[in-house]
Design a protein around this motif. Structure first.
Motif: not given
Length: 115
Positions: A1-16
């Motif tokens: 069985m395969y599952i989808e899992r968090l791989k990468s996260k950029i936490h709380c960046v400002r939209v420029t």
């Protein structure tokens, strides 16, 4: 069985920037991409902390060291410049691998989105 899992996260960046006239995607500073283990063309989920919007798009490389977080095309309508967003990428993996996998999570500094 395969599952989808968090791989990468950029936490709380400002939209420029938000560029409605571009074809689509999110432009991310290449330094942030490298640190979060995200590649060009990868599908990501964007979560806007200011307005609650959640949507998906794909990544294009932004200028290294610029701190650029720019929503392009239709996604530009879902954010405002200076909004704080979380950028999330998920990976599909074997259930056993997923139990020990360590995601790449980064916390850039405000207001310039630097590491």
């Amino acid at each position: 069985m395969y599952i989808e899992r968090l791989k990468s996260k950029i936490h709380c960046v400002r939209v420029t920037d938000a560029n409605l006239n571009y074809i689509g995607s999110i432009t991310i500073d290449e330094d942030l991409m490298d640190a979060a283990n995200i590649i060009e063309g990868e599908k990501v989920q964007i979560v806007d902390n200011n307005n609650g919007e959640r949507f998906e798009t794909y990544v294009i490389k932004g200028e290294r060291g610029s701190g650029c977080i720019c929503l392009n095309g239709a996604a530009a309508r879902k954010v405002q410049v200076d909004d704080i967003v979380i950028i999330i990428a998920y990976g599909l993996m074997d259930f056993e691998e997923a139990k020990t996998f360590k995601p790449s999570v980064i916390f850039p500094k405000h207001p310039n989105n630097t590491l």
